[in-house]
Design a protein around this motif. Structure first.
Motif, mmCIF file in Angstrom:
data_model
loop_
_atom_site.group_PDB
_atom_site.id
_atom_site.type_symbol
_atom_site.label_atom_id
_atom_site.label_comp_id
_atom_site.label_asym_id
_atom_site.label_seq_id
_atom_site.Cartn_x
_atom_site.Cartn_y
_atom_site.Cartn_z
ATOM 1 N N LYS A 103 -3.590 7.020 -2.790
ATOM 2 C CA LYS A 103 -4.375 6.016 -3.734
ATOM 3 C C LYS A 103 -5.442 6.917 -4.576
ATOM 4 C CE LYS A 103 -4.609 1.996 -2.307
ATOM 5 N NZ LYS A 103 -4.905 0.720 -1.257
ATOM 6 N N TYR A 111 2.624 1.562 -3.464
ATOM 7 C CA TYR A 111 1.355 1.770 -4.474
ATOM 8 C C TYR A 111 1.106 3.152 -4.155
ATOM 9 C CZ TYR A 111 -3.122 0.818 -6.386
ATOM 10 O OH TYR A 111 -4.245 0.517 -7.568
ATOM 11 N N SER A 112 0.800 3.525 -3.260
ATOM 12 C CA SER A 112 0.362 5.049 -3.206
ATOM 13 C C SER A 112 1.198 6.023 -3.446
ATOM 14 C CB SER A 112 -0.244 5.305 -1.619
ATOM 15 O OG SER A 112 0.795 5.209 -0.597
ATOM 16 N N TYR A 117 -12.443 2.023 -3.099
ATOM 17 C CA TYR A 117 -11.768 1.258 -1.963
ATOM 18 C C TYR A 117 -12.519 1.355 -0.578
ATOM 19 C CZ TYR A 117 -7.799 2.500 -4.683
ATOM 20 O OH TYR A 117 -6.518 2.608 -5.680
ATOM 21 N N ASP A 150 0.908 -1.118 0.004
ATOM 22 C CA ASP A 150 -0.018 0.101 -0.078
ATOM 23 C C ASP A 150 0.801 1.241 0.064
ATOM 24 O OD1 ASP A 150 -2.663 -1.146 -0.260
ATOM 25 O OD2 ASP A 150 -3.119 -0.792 1.922
#
Length: 415
Positions: free
Chosen positions: A328, A207-208, A243, A204
């Motif tokens: 994100k 990714y973010s 999400y 995470d």
């Protein structure tokens, strides 16, 4: 605490090695040398690998996740190689064209147990990637230790047992349940080990932060948008659509007001070396900010010493989760959501579906030898379709397009 013989067990016992490596170092080496890891270099992360020379692929993303996860796990007392192995393995099951291809395969495989990148990862590690066979000559994949396999299992449940918080996410197909049962022996039902939680957070974080970096460099996003209330509202709406709503609009709004106060925050990047260096400094500081917050919060609950397996849970402050989700959301709003309507992305899903159809018609001849053998050994049509899905999922963006052009060209069709 630490790791027991149970954690170090392999599905197929192997003779001890003379070299000076631990069981978990051997696990990591097996993933590093796997063909599945190499293929990630030509698979989409967010933007396609051919879009430019800067953009991240699944492989570069995976290496970044492993770096973040290894340091985070080490700080908590996990075995760094267990976490590293899980991070290196976490995206191995993703098909060509990223989540776009995953969506197409999930629809195709709906009646045979579905398709999910995480479940495909387990299948690859324990069945499809050639390394070790059992006494009957059947592949057991890389034959990793129980601890490493468990750490690589982000969603430790089959689709039928998926919780309401992750209704579409699962980590095992019905025909892989026997192996899943072995690796989960002694684990609390539905719970992830600490190393898997570290892997998931590292994913995470990477990714973010890095998707936002890619979006800025490609000109799709300027962080100056956070100065505007309507832009922040759009990001909040996108986060809730993609999400879920477990982080409220107020919490996301507060996160988007906190992030620009980070000392190294950059609103605009001019493309110069100094501008790109400032952007890189910001991404480094954000990664450290998120990781340090989780380490501090976890230590506050569990104290010092080695934290491993099921002796502790990773604690991530809610404010940190909100900041990660806000980033994100920025990538989703300005990169991922707009591309959904692009003809290219519709065509990618069609390409995957057409490949499954033509390979199903021309199997086993059109399949690669290992998959052709699986197809011949399959007991029914459902099992044969799963083999075809395995084959297509193994392809890269480039090879999927090449296979499609070859198998569906007029010359081939006329034969």
């Amino acid at each position: 605490m630490g790791y027991s013989d149970h954690d170090r067990a392999r599905r197929v016992a192997e003779p001890p090695k003379s070299e000076m490596r631990t069981d978990f170092e051997r696990d990591r080496a097996r993933v590093v040398h796997s063909s599945a890891l190499r293929r990630l270099g030509a698979k989409t992360q967010v933007l396609g690998p051919a879009s430019d020379d800067f953009v991240r692929t699944r492989l570069t993303h995976t290496l970044e996740v492993a770096q973040v996860g290894r340091e985070l796990g080490k700080a908590l007392g996990c075995d760094p190689d267990v976490v590293d192995t899980a991070c290196l393995a976490h995206d191995l099951g993703h098909p060509p064209f990223g989540h776009n291809g995953e969506r197409s395969l999930a629809e195709i495989a709906r009646e045979i147990g579905g398709f999910e990148g995480n479940a495909q990862t387990l299948r690859l590690l324990t069945r499809l990637e050639p390394k070790v066979t059992d006494e009957h000559g059947r592949s057991v994949g890389l034959n990793l230790t129980r601890a490493s396999l468990d750490a690589a299992t982000k969603y430790p449940w089959p689709a039928a047992d998926a919780p309401e918080s992750s209704p579409r996410k699962f980590g095992v197909y019905p025909d892989d349940l026997e192996m899943f049962g072995w690796l989960r022996e002694g684990a609390p039902a539905g719970a992830r080990c600490l190393e898997a939680e570290v892997m998931d957070l590292a994913d995470d974080i990477a990714y973010s932060v890095h998707d936002v970096e890619d979006a800025i460099v490609s000109g799709r996003l300027s962080l100056a948008v956070l100065d505007h209330a309507d832009a922040r509202d759009a990001v909040i709406a996108q986060v809730h659509a993609w999400y879920g709503t477990h982080v409220s609009a107020d919490e996301l709004s507060a996160a988007m007001h906190r992030l620009p106060t980070v000392e190294t925050w950059v609103r605009d990047v001019d493309g110069s070396r100094s501008g790109l260096a400032a952007l890189k400094d910001m991404t480094s500081q954000l990664i450290g900010r998120f990781a340090d917050a989780a380490i501090t919060a976890t230590r506050a609950v569990h104290g010092d010493g080695e934290l491993t397996r099921y002796a502790a849970r990773l604690v991530v402050p809610h404010e940190t989760l909100a900041e990660i989700l806000a980033l994100k959301g920025l990538a989703a709003t300005y990169v991922m959501a707009p591309r959904e309507a692009e003809p290219l992305f519709r065509r990618q899903r069609e390409l995957v579906a057409e490949l499954v159809d033509v390979l199903g018609e021309r199997a086993p001849v059109a399949l690669e030898p290992p998959f052709a053998a699986d197809w011949r050994a399959a007991s029914d049509d459902a099992a044969r379709l799963r083999v075809v899905v395995d084959q297509v999922a193994s392809l890269t963006d480039v090879s999927a397009a090449e296979w499609h052009a070859r198998l569906l060209s007029p010359r081939w069709a006329a034969r």
